[in-house]
Every structure is written in C-alpha cells, then in structure tokens.
Enzyme design. Structure first.
Site, PDB file in Angstrom:
ATOM      1  N   ARG A   1     -10.507 -11.225   1.550  1.00 55.66           N
ATOM      2  CA  ARG A   1     -11.361 -12.268   0.977  1.00 55.66           C
ATOM      3  C   ARG A   1     -10.698 -13.638   1.030  1.00 55.66           C
ATOM      4  NH1 ARG A   1     -11.538  -8.873  -4.462  1.00 55.66           N
ATOM      5  NH2 ARG A   1     -11.460  -7.326  -2.779  1.00 55.66           N
TER       6      ARG A   1
ATOM      7  N   LYS B   1       0.833  -1.199   0.000  1.00 53.64           N
ATOM      8  CA  LYS B   1       0.000   0.000   0.000  1.00 53.64           C
ATOM      9  C   LYS B   1       0.873   1.255   0.000  1.00 53.64           C
ATOM     10  CE  LYS B   1      -3.816  -1.881   2.807  1.00 53.64           C
ATOM     11  NZ  LYS B   1      -4.924  -1.639   1.871  1.00 53.64           N
TER      12      LYS B   1
END
Length: 499
Positions: free
Chosen positions: A350, A276
C-alpha cells in the site's frame, strides 16, 4: 513474443493455435467433443468425421467406458481414412451445462494432456471461439523454470489447427492476443527474484512496451527522490537494488475515455524489518503479480488497438531488511504530500501503490483500476481463487461481474465506515495498518482510497490468492503464476471503449 532490453532467463512454453477454413489432409490427432447425456455418452457431429467414421468412433469410445463428463479425455485409434492416427475425445459434460467457462476449462485440460502429440485438428470453436482459443493457450502453458536441459519430445506443446469459418478470424485473433498477453504476466511472476528485480524488470517492460507501440517512462531512485515518491523509496531503501517507477502509455487518436492502471511491483517481499516467517517465503516472488498483470493488460490493449487512452503506473521495489530499511514507527511523506506512519513494514504494498495512485490521479483519468497481491485477509475472506474488489460502488460491482463473466472469480467488498476513523494516526496523517484483526482487506482499501483523485471512478482488486496457484494444475490454470486479472481488466477496457 517480443524481444526486449532484458530477456527473462526462462519463458513458459505454450501451444501454437492456428485458424483454418479446412482441415489438413493429415494430422497426428483429431480433437472432438463428447457430452454426458441422460442415456449415456453422446458424440455430436463434426466436419472432421463422416457419418460412418463418427459411428465407429462412438463405438470405440463406448467400448472403453467414455462418459462425456466435463474434463474427461479419452484417446482411441482413428477410423481408417480419417487423416489422423488417433481421436481424442474431450468431455464437455451435460449439453445444458455448457458455457464459455466450462469450455475454457475443458480445452485447457485437453491442451495440457496432449503435450507431445504433435498437430491436432479440432472443431471445438463451434461451441465458442474465444473460450476455445483461450483454453488451449492458457491450459497448455507450462513453466519448467531455469534448467540445463531442453524440452523432451513428450513435453513439446502441440499445434492446434482450429477449423472454423473465416468470419470468426477477428474474434480468433483477439482471443489469441489476450491469452498470449496473460502468459507475459505468468512468465514475469514465475521468474525468480535474483533475475527479476526493479532495474531488470523495468528494462524488460520497456522493451516489451516499445515493441507494442507504447510510450515508456522510467524513473530511477534519484528521480524518485527529486519528485517526492516517499512511499516507493521507503520500501526500496532496505535493498541493495534500488526501486523504479515505470509509466506505460497508450494514446490512440480517437480515444474518448482515459483509464489509469496501477499495479503493485514488489519483486521480492521479505516483510522488511517486520520479517515474514521463513516457511513459504519463497513464494514471495509473486508479490509483483499486480504490476505484471497491468503491464500485460496495456500491452494487450495496444495490440488490440482499443480506442481508449490508457496509462499504466507501476511502482517496482524490493522489500528487504537492509541497514537502510524503514523501521516500524517511521513517518514517510507520500507523493502529493500526505504523511503516513509505518507501523508494519510488511504492509509495504500500500505504500508503493499510494505513490503510484497519487501520480496516476494527476492525469485526471475517468477511471482508475489498481490491482495487487495486497493482503492475506483477502484469502481468509474469499479463499485462494476469488479476488476482492473495493472502490466506487457502481464501478466496483461491474468489475466484479466482468471478472465472473470471464472466469476470473471476483466479489465486490465494502469499504468500512469505522476504518475512516481507525486509519488516523497521532504521528502522521494516516497509519498503514490497523491494530485489529478484522477487516484487514477493507482497511487496505481505505488506505488506498486516501490517494485517489476527486471525481475518479476507481477500483482496487486484491489478488493475493488468485494470482498464484500453489496446488496442482486445474482446467486452464497452471501451477504457480495464473495471470489474474488480465482478462478481467482487458474486458473492462473493451466495455469502457465501447460506451
């Protein structure tokens, strides 16, 4: 709150809220309601003030320009023999506009503004017991962080004496239980990642859960490998702190329904190899907000003794770019055998959730509710205060309605037909991201759907925005962790248990 095998280094402070049939003879302040009427300020009657005292209070408030608008807080000296030094007038807006959420927000603002006052007596529960109690506790919560200094006198939360008939005691206690459970979630999310990592997090949950009467199971990295939890392991193997899977169970004897809860527990998210940007990465301590909410929810359900069986499956991992980290393009095998091509290691939530959903589905629950700080696309689509809910259409829609009813804004979102094809991978059964920008939240929902057992009513709640408030406090929502969607899921569990 309960002790545990691991203590958080700092807990938030919050007001003590007590129920009393009569007001004490002496208090530091009286908290009363005011309204914004068509002709100006209105002060409704309260058992705390006689007619002459009420009249003089009205005159004092009018003299300093009080209007009664929603959230307005005005302090004036109390009339003689009122049993308090001051009167705090809380504006509730127009009478016709008052509902539970308006009352919750107003009392939340009042609790925050009256820190350090001392003992405050109020009859605001006349307008709504649950909203008043939740507003005072949630709004008065303050997290100072890990500091070398103690709370000052002005920072000490006040004690609220809620004067109401004892017939509301059950509702009062339930509201207090739910509100204080929300604070467990807030405390967890607010804790820095060097203190709260998978092992310590699992230890804390074990202690809290056992104190609430829940059964606890914790799988370490060796057990996860042996049982085939490839998604959780794939995310956690880049960190020196190995992952955990925590299972909390509430099994009342008279339960007719079984609800599975699943929550994302990424204790810190660097993005892994798909790193990130550095700016704002510090807020990624909040990436375990889904697991914190579900843990707090099942603890609340146990304390409320809800007659519904509940199992919370919480995958905990730290997503780091260490030498063992999963690489973009790797193929992993999830719990249950489905394979996934990992195109972006920053779509890690996920991956851990899929393992947990597959495991939870083995129990054949009637309902499965899962929540996660899953996608930035949720914030793009719905903003920072409204959760996106996907899943079985009827259940999804009802859960979104419940969220709006309790003040945790939510909106039902569709799963998109085109994603059924786009999720396929040439290297595995499915892939964890779509190459296209549009519909990112819905693609994540489609990914998770692959792991839900047949015949299970399910809902996925994306709380990427609503779980964290990066701006100034508002109403009963503090800065930083919010505790969303604990109250929504508790309300849903209540409804399921009563069906």
């Amino acid at each position: 709150m309960a002790s545990s095998t691991f203590e958080l280094p700092a807990r938030g402070s919050f007001p003590t809220v007590e129920l009393a049939k009569k007001a004490p003879k002496q208090a530091d302040a009286l908290l009363i309601a005011t309204f914004a009427g068509e002709e100006g300020l209105e002060v409704p009657g309260t058992s705390l003030l006689g007619s002459s005292a009420l009249r003089s209070t009205y005159e004092a408030l009018a003299a300093v320009g009080a209007t009664g608008k929603a959230g307005e807080i005005v302090k004036v000296p109390a009339p003689q023999k009122a049993g308090a030094a001051q009167v705090i007038a809380l504006g509730l807006g127009g009478v016709e506009e008052l509902d539970d959420e308006a009352l919750r927000r107003a009392t939340g603002s009042a609790a925050r503004a009256t820190a350090g006052v001392g003992t405050i007596v109020t009859t605001l529960a006349d307008f709504g017991v649950t909203a008043t109690v939740e507003g005072l506790i949630l709004g008065g919560y303050a997290y100072r962080g890990i500091r070398s200094t103690e709370l000052t006198e002005k920072e000490q939360p006040s004690t609220f004496i809620v004067v109401a008939d004892k017939s509301v005691s059950e509702e009062f206690e339930a509201a207090r239980t739910v509100a204080e459970s929300v604070l467990i979630a807030r405390d967890l999310v607010n804790t820095p990642a060097n203190e709260l990592y998978p092992e310590s997090y699992a230890a804390f949950l074990s202690g809290e859960a056992k104190e609430a009467g829940l059964d606890v199971e914790v799988l370490d990295e060796k057990q996860l490998k042996k049982q085939g939890f490839g998604g959780i392991l794939a995310v956690g193997k880049g960190s020196a702190r190995p992952p955990r899977l925590v299972r909390l169970s509430w099994k009342p004897k008279k339960a007719k329904k079984h609800v599975a809860l699943v929550g994302k527990g990424i204790t810190f998210d660097t993005g892994g190899i798909s790193l990130k940007p550095g700016n704002g990465m510090w807020d990624m301590i909040s990436d375990m907000g889904g697991s914190a909410a579900m843990a707090a929810t099942i603890i609340a359900a146990a304390k409320l003794k809800l007659p519904v069986q509940i199992t919370a499956t919480l995958p905990l991992a730290e997503n780091m770019p260490g030498s063992g980290a999963t690489r973009p393009g790797d193929v992993i095998t999830h719990y249950g055998g489905l394979t996934s091509e990992v195109l972006n290691t920053d779509a890690e939530g996920r991956l851990v959730l899929s393992d947990a959903i597959a495991r939870a589905s083995e129990d054949k629950p009637d309902y499965l509710i899962e929540t996660a700080t899953l996608t930035g696309a949720q914030i793009v689509a719905l903003g920072s205060r409204t959760s996106g809910i996907m899943g079985s259409e009827v259940f999804r829609d009802r859960l979104a309605e419940i969220g709006r009813e309790v003040g945790e804004n939510a909106w039902a979102m569709p799963l998109l037909e085109e994603h059924d094809e786009e999720i396929k991978s040439q290297a595995a059964d499915i892939r964890n991201i779509n190459a296209k920008r549009e519909g990112g939240m819905e693609f994540a929902g489609t990914y998770l759907k692959q792991f839900v057992g047949e015949g299970i009513e399910w809902a996925h709640i994306d709380i990427a925005g609503p779980s964290w408030n990066g701006s100034a406090p508002r109403g009963y929502t503090p800065k930083r962790a919010t505790g969303v969607p604990v109250r929504t899921v508790v309300a849903a569990l209540r409804e399921i248990s009563e069906a």
